[in-house]
Each structure stands twice: as C-alpha cells, then as structure tokens.
Design an enzyme around this catalytic site. Structure first.
Site, PDB file in Angstrom:
ATOM      1  N   HIS A 141      50.912 -24.749 -15.001  1.00 52.42           N
ATOM      2  CA  HIS A 141      51.076 -23.705 -16.018  1.00 52.42           C
ATOM      3  C   HIS A 141      51.315 -22.323 -15.427  1.00 52.42           C
ATOM      4  CE1 HIS A 141      46.786 -22.977 -15.151  1.00 52.42           C
ATOM      5  NE2 HIS A 141      46.914 -21.820 -15.761  1.00 52.42           N
ATOM      6  N   LYS A 197      53.967 -17.618 -11.377  1.00 57.50           N
ATOM      7  CA  LYS A 197      53.382 -16.513 -10.601  1.00 57.50           C
ATOM      8  C   LYS A 197      53.969 -16.416  -9.199  1.00 57.50           C
ATOM      9  CE  LYS A 197      48.922 -15.924 -12.907  1.00 57.50           C
ATOM     10  NZ  LYS A 197      47.447 -15.966 -12.760  1.00 57.50           N
ATOM     11  N   HIS A 213      55.744 -14.254 -15.883  1.00 57.34           N
ATOM     12  CA  HIS A 213      55.484 -15.485 -15.129  1.00 57.34           C
ATOM     13  C   HIS A 213      55.648 -16.743 -15.981  1.00 57.34           C
ATOM     14  CE1 HIS A 213      51.305 -15.573 -16.771  1.00 57.34           C
ATOM     15  NE2 HIS A 213      51.321 -16.843 -16.423  1.00 57.34           N
ATOM     16  N   HIS A 265      52.049 -20.893 -22.918  1.00 56.75           N
ATOM     17  CA  HIS A 265      50.596 -21.033 -22.763  1.00 56.75           C
ATOM     18  C   HIS A 265      49.843 -19.711 -22.868  1.00 56.75           C
ATOM     19  CE1 HIS A 265      51.212 -19.888 -18.468  1.00 56.75           C
ATOM     20  NE2 HIS A 265      49.925 -19.567 -18.484  1.00 56.75           N
ATOM     21  N   HIS A 266      50.573 -18.593 -23.087  1.00 57.20           N
ATOM     22  CA  HIS A 266      49.919 -17.309 -23.343  1.00 57.20           C
ATOM     23  C   HIS A 266      50.227 -16.801 -24.752  1.00 57.20           C
ATOM     24  CE1 HIS A 266      47.753 -16.138 -19.763  1.00 57.20           C
ATOM     25  NE2 HIS A 266      48.760 -16.538 -18.995  1.00 57.20           N
ATOM     26  N   ASP A 294      42.666 -22.700 -20.148  1.00 55.96           N
ATOM     27  CA  ASP A 294      42.942 -21.555 -19.283  1.00 55.96           C
ATOM     28  C   ASP A 294      41.928 -20.432 -19.541  1.00 55.96           C
ATOM     29  OD1 ASP A 294      44.327 -20.050 -17.388  1.00 55.96           O
ATOM     30  OD2 ASP A 294      45.747 -19.261 -18.858  1.00 55.96           O
TER      31      ASP A 294
END
Length: 306
Positions: free
Chosen positions: A173, A177, A202, A225-226, A253
């Site tokens: 995930h 980065k 990212h 995922h954010h 997370d």
C-alpha cells in the site's frame, strides 16, 4: 467345509485389489486437482490465468477417468478375468500413482511461485523501509492486521473479497513512497503544506508503479487507501465509492500507525487507539468496518509483531 484357496481366482482377486487401490488414489487425485484449480484461480492474477476451457476440460477428463476406475473395479469383481488382465491392472494402478506424483510436483511448483512472489514484494517493502526508517515494519504490520481482520469479517464480506490479493495490496500500500524525497520522509518536524502535497502523491505514484505488472489489479486499492468516508481524502472519493478493500486497508493502516512508535510520538495504548478510531468512524473510517475491527480480541491484535 472346503477351506482351500481357489488359485484360479488369483488373477481376478489381484486385478480387483489393484484396480480398487487405483480407484482410491484416483478419487484423491480428482479432489486434490479440483482444490488445486480453485486455489490457482483464486490466487492468480488475470495476466497469469490459464484458459478456463482448458482447466474445466482437464477436470472433466479426470472425472471420466475416475468413473472408468469405478466401472473397472466393479466389473473385475463380477466377471472372471484372464491372467493377462493383471498387467493391465498394474498399468492402471501405476497410472494413478503417476498422476498423484504429478499433482504433488504441481503443488510444489505453485508453492515455489508463491514464495518467489512473496520475495519480490518483500524487496519492494525493503526498498520503502530503507527510505523511511521511522515506519520500519509498518507495511508488514498492516498486512498482518488485514489478515487477522479478514478472519473476523462476516461470511458475506469474505465472499466479496479475494484474500491473497487483499494481503498483497496491504503489503504494497505504501510502495509509492519510493518516489518521495528522503528529506520529506525522514523529516522529524511538522511538514509544510507543500511537503504534505508531495506526501499525498505517494498513492497515485504507487498505482502507477503497479501499471504494466500483474499487480495492476490491486492498483485502485493502493490508490484509494487514504480516502475518507466524508470525501475529504486524497482523491475525494466518499462512502461506498471507496473500494471495500481500500476501506479495510485504511482501518489497518490507521491502527498500525497508532499502535507503533513514531519519531514524533510513542505508540498509543489500546484503549486510546480504540477511542480515537471510534471517534472518526463515519467521517474518516467506515463505521461498520470499524465496529467489526474492534470485535477482534485485544490480545490477538497486540500479539501481532511490529
């Protein structure tokens, strides 16, 4: 009472026993093959899947072969056979053993491919962690949390998920980065708004890094995922528009970030983590999934390695 053994029936008995043993082995082969096919089709990415027609045809042939063993075994116990049939029975028995060994080799090859796939992803994760020392072990921890979370999901949600691919996405995930400058990732102080904008890239970069690979199938879960349930996340998706897999990874997370040490703070105790995550359920996190997450026994969550 005549207790003498009828030696004339020896070929028939021998053929019957060998064919019966072959029947048992073939039955086990057919079940094993069906499970192998199901496992491969569930775990493999679309780019690596074998033609469905070939898979189904091979399974049908296995079943037909099994039926042939059943008919042959019954027939051998009913009708008298010639001695030469012993040779045929031996060949059929060896054939069933050959298929059993072949399936064993296939399972070992599948395991080898799984291990290589895991090693490849581990190399990605190691690359991320070499850049961001403050989150060392984070990706693995998120993957462990997701695996445990999956086991506590109700059956209807499990049926909507592909567990192996979900775990792959959890592990990868934060792959994006790798594209973020070290001085931003390693900064111990407060990030500027410009630096936050770089950090936010990212997810999109992670999605692009998976393009052209089999992992493109899980790219959207990495990309989103954010996201937040109220639509205030990185890309503005809200509620059910956010993929279920991404919502699950977001919860794992968040838990991992709170449960591990950071350069700017120490890990939070379980009760505080629970309070924080419950407080943002419905706005940041999926409320229903958050409730399900905290149905996991505390000792099982805390037992996960960090």
């Amino acid at each position: 009472m005549n207790s003498e053994f009828d030696w004339a029936m020896l070929p028939q008995y021998g053929c019957g026993i060998l064919t019966g043993l072959g029947l048992v082995v073939m039955f086990c082969n057919t079940v094993s093959y069906a499970r192998l096919i199901r496992s491969i089709r569930r775990e493999s990415y679309a780019a690596h899947l074998t033609s469905g027609a070939a898979v189904h045809s091979s399974l049908i042939f296995m079943v037909i072969f099994l039926i042939g063993y059943v008919v042959g075994t019954v027939d051998l116990f009913i009708h008298q056979v010639e001695p030469m049939y012993m040779f045929v029975a031996v060949i059929f028995f060896l054939g069933s053993l050959y298929l059993a060994l072949l399936l064993r080799v296939q399972r070992n090859m599948l395991k080898s491919l799984r291990d290589k796939n895991a090693e490849l992803m581990t190399s990605y994760v190691n690359s991320i962690e070499m850049k961001d020392m403050y989150t060392k072990g984070h990706s693995r921890h998120v993957c462990q949390v997701v695996a445990l979370f999956y086991d506590y999901l109700p059956q209807d949600l499990q049926d909507r998920l592909n567990r192996p691919k979900l775990l792959d996405a959890a592990l990868l995930h934060d792959i994006g980065k790798m594209s973020v400058d070290d001085h931003i990732l390693k900064k111990s102080g407060t990030l500027t708004s410009e630096e936050w904008d770089v950090i936010k890239t990212h997810t999109a970069n992670g999605r692009r890094m998976l393009d052209g690979t089999c992992f493109v199938e899980i790219g959207d879960w990495v990309l989103y995922h954010h996201e937040r349930m109220d639509g205030q996340g990185y890309h503005g998706l809200a509620g059910p528009d956010i993929p279920l897999e991404a919502r699950i990874i977001t919860i794992a997370d968040t838990y991992s970030a709170l449960a591990t040490d950071r350069a700017y703070r120490s890990r939070r105790p379980y009760e505080q983590i629970r309070f924080i995550m419950k407080a943002v359920a419905g706005t940041q996190l999926d409320r229903h999934l958050t409730d399900l997450f905290f149905s996991i026994p505390r000792n099982e969550l805390e037992a996960l390695s960090i």
